[in-house]
Enzyme design. Sequence first.
Site, PDB file in Angstrom:
ATOM      1  N   HIS A 233       0.862  -1.181   0.000  1.00 52.97           N
ATOM      2  CA  HIS A 233       0.000   0.000   0.000  1.00 52.97           C
ATOM      3  C   HIS A 233       0.900   1.233   0.000  1.00 52.97           C
ATOM      4  O   HIS A 233       1.570   1.526   0.994  1.00 52.97           O
ATOM      5  CB  HIS A 233      -0.925  -0.011   1.221  1.00 52.97           C
ATOM      6  CG  HIS A 233      -1.974  -1.074   1.147  1.00 52.97           C
ATOM      7  ND1 HIS A 233      -2.532  -1.655   2.270  1.00 52.97           N
ATOM      8  CD2 HIS A 233      -2.575  -1.659   0.082  1.00 52.97           C
ATOM      9  CE1 HIS A 233      -3.425  -2.560   1.894  1.00 52.97           C
ATOM     10  NE2 HIS A 233      -3.467  -2.584   0.573  1.00 52.97           N
ATOM     11  N   GLU A 236       1.395   4.071   2.775  1.00 56.77           N
ATOM     12  CA  GLU A 236       1.752   3.664   4.140  1.00 56.77           C
ATOM     13  C   GLU A 236       3.265   3.767   4.334  1.00 56.77           C
ATOM     14  O   GLU A 236       3.972   2.785   4.563  1.00 56.77           O
ATOM     15  CB  GLU A 236       1.202   2.259   4.415  1.00 56.77           C
ATOM     16  CG  GLU A 236      -0.317   2.247   4.354  1.00 56.77           C
ATOM     17  CD  GLU A 236      -0.950   0.869   4.483  1.00 56.77           C
ATOM     18  OE1 GLU A 236      -0.201  -0.119   4.719  1.00 56.77           O
ATOM     19  OE2 GLU A 236      -2.179   0.756   4.355  1.00 56.77           O
ATOM     20  N   HIS A 331       2.836  -2.816   7.212  1.00 60.93           N
ATOM     21  CA  HIS A 331       1.834  -1.818   6.828  1.00 60.93           C
ATOM     22  C   HIS A 331       1.815  -0.686   7.847  1.00 60.93           C
ATOM     23  O   HIS A 331       2.481  -0.743   8.885  1.00 60.93           O
ATOM     24  CB  HIS A 331       0.439  -2.464   6.795  1.00 60.93           C
ATOM     25  CG  HIS A 331       0.216  -3.396   5.649  1.00 60.93           C
ATOM     26  ND1 HIS A 331      -0.588  -3.100   4.586  1.00 60.93           N
ATOM     27  CD2 HIS A 331       0.717  -4.641   5.404  1.00 60.93           C
ATOM     28  CE1 HIS A 331      -0.595  -4.114   3.735  1.00 60.93           C
ATOM     29  NE2 HIS A 331       0.190  -5.062   4.210  1.00 60.93           N
ATOM     30  N   GLU A 404       1.471  -4.051  11.627  1.00 60.80           N
ATOM     31  CA  GLU A 404       0.900  -2.715  11.454  1.00 60.80           C
ATOM     32  C   GLU A 404       1.558  -1.749  12.437  1.00 60.80           C
ATOM     33  O   GLU A 404       1.931  -2.132  13.541  1.00 60.80           O
ATOM     34  CB  GLU A 404      -0.612  -2.734  11.730  1.00 60.80           C
ATOM     35  CG  GLU A 404      -1.418  -3.607  10.787  1.00 60.80           C
ATOM     36  CD  GLU A 404      -1.881  -2.864   9.555  1.00 60.80           C
ATOM     37  OE1 GLU A 404      -1.517  -1.677   9.387  1.00 60.80           O
ATOM     38  OE2 GLU A 404      -2.628  -3.466   8.751  1.00 60.80           O
TER      39      GLU A 404
END
Length: 493
Positions: A233, A236, A331, A404
Site C-alpha cells: 500500500h 503507508e 503496513h 501494522e
Amino acid sequence: MERKMEENVRDPETGSEAGGDDALVGNVNKLLVTPPGYTGVPRKGHLIFDACFESGNLGRVDYISEFEFDLFIRPDTCNPRFRVWFNFTVENVRETQRVIFNIVNFSKTKSLYRDGMSPVVKSTSRPKWQRLPAKNVYYYRCPDHRRNYVMSYAFCFDREDDVYQFAYCYPYTYSRLQHYLDSLERRNLGYLQREQLGLSVQQRRLDLLTITNPANLKPEREKRVVFLTARVHPGESPASFICQGIIDFLVSQHPAARVLRDHLVFKIVPMLNPDGVYLGNYRCSLMGFDLNRHWQDPSPWAHPTLHTVKQLIVHMNQDPKVSLEFYIDVHAHSTMMNGFMYGNVFEEEERVQRQAVFPRLLCNNAPDFSFSSTSFNRDVVKAGTGRRFLGGLLDDTSYCYTLEVSFYSYLAAGSSAPVPYTEDTYMKLGRNVARTFLDYYRLNNLIDDNKPTNHSNSSLEGQSYRQGNSHGNGRNQELEKSERRIQGSKGDY
C-alpha cells in the site's frame, strides 16, 4: 464565485483516475491562486501550490478568502475510491501570512485526526520533518461539503523565501529507497545480496535483498528463511522506515546481527508497489488495483511485482532444503495507535499458541508494540492478502503476519499521553522486530561481543520456540502463562 487558477497540467507520470470529478485527474502544477477577478501581477502572498513531484498528491485548490483555501486530494490513479494521502508544496508566501487549509475530500471517515494526529511540515531552511501542533488541527463533519469529514489546519508562514511542504505522514519515496539500496551495495558486504526480481508496469525496479552468512546459501545447506515485504500500500510510508530499521540492524556489526545472519536467511522486498509510491497513491497500483487483494491469482501483466514475489515464495516452498518459517508484511494503520500484528486463525489450539509467541516476544522488546491490539482473524474480505493466502499455502511450521504501525503515535505502558512517532522511532521498531528473532530462536546465549559467531543452522534444532510438536502442548502452555505474566507486568496498551 469566479476563481482564477491556472489549468491543471497532467504529467503522464502521474497517471489518471477513471470516474469521479474530472478536475481531480492530475496533480496541480505550480498552480498560482489569486483572488477572484484579480488580473494584476502576482504579489507575495498569492500562493503557488505544486504536487508534480515524486509521491506528490494535490488535485485541486479553491480560493475561499485571503486566509482560507479548500484543498482536494487527487484520488489514486484509476481508482476514485481512495483519497487519503496528500503531499504538496506552497511557495510565494508573505512573511507572517496566516492561512487555514481545509482538506475536504477524504475517502475515510474514521481517522487518527480525531485523536490528535496532525500533518507533517518542513521547509527549505528547515529540512527536517516535524508535526504541526495538534491544537492547530481540526477534524469535523462539514455542512459546506455534503457533511463529509474535513481536516482543517491553521498555519503561519514565517520566511518569505522558503518553500513549505506539507504531507499526510513522513514521505519515503521510491528514489529514497534506491539511494539507500545503492549505498548498501557500495559497502560490498559479503552477507548482503541485492537483486532485481523484476519490473513494475512503469518499469521501476522490484528489489530483493538476501541477508545471511554466505555459507548458508550453499546448495547442500538447509535454510531457515524469514521473508519480509513492505509498501504494498503505497501511502503507508511508515512501513518503509520500519523495513529500513530491520535492514540496518541485520547488516550491522552488532553481535546479535552476526548471530542472526549465521542462523537465518532473511529475504526482504522493501517496496512491493513502486509505481503506486512514485505516483503518490494511497492504496493502489498505477492501474488502480489494491495489490493486497490479489495474492490468490496475480496477473503477470496487471500485477507484475506481486506475481513475481508470489512465484518466488511458491518456488522456495517447494524446495526441500528451504524451511520458510516466517512471512511478515509491513503496513501502517490510519485509525489505531501503536504497533501490532494480525495473524491467522487455526483449528489446532497448539498451533494457535505457537503463533502468539512471536508477537508476545516483540511486545517485550518494543515499548510501542501492543499485544492487546494484536488479533487473529479469517475475515472473508482479507482472503486475498499476503498473510491469509500464504498462511493457507505454507505448512503448519510457518507463520504469516501483517505488522501494522500507527500513522500517528503509541501509548507507552502506564501512560495515557500518546507519543507521536518520528522517522527514527519507526526505524527503532524495525530494529526491535529484527532482535526479536534472536529471542524466538533462543540464540541470545550465542552472542559474544569479542568475536563473530560461526554456528551452523543445525544448532537451532531443538532450541527454538517452534518446539510445540516435539515437546507437547504442556511446554507451550507453560510458555504462554509465563509470557502472559510478563505482558501483565508491562500493562496492555
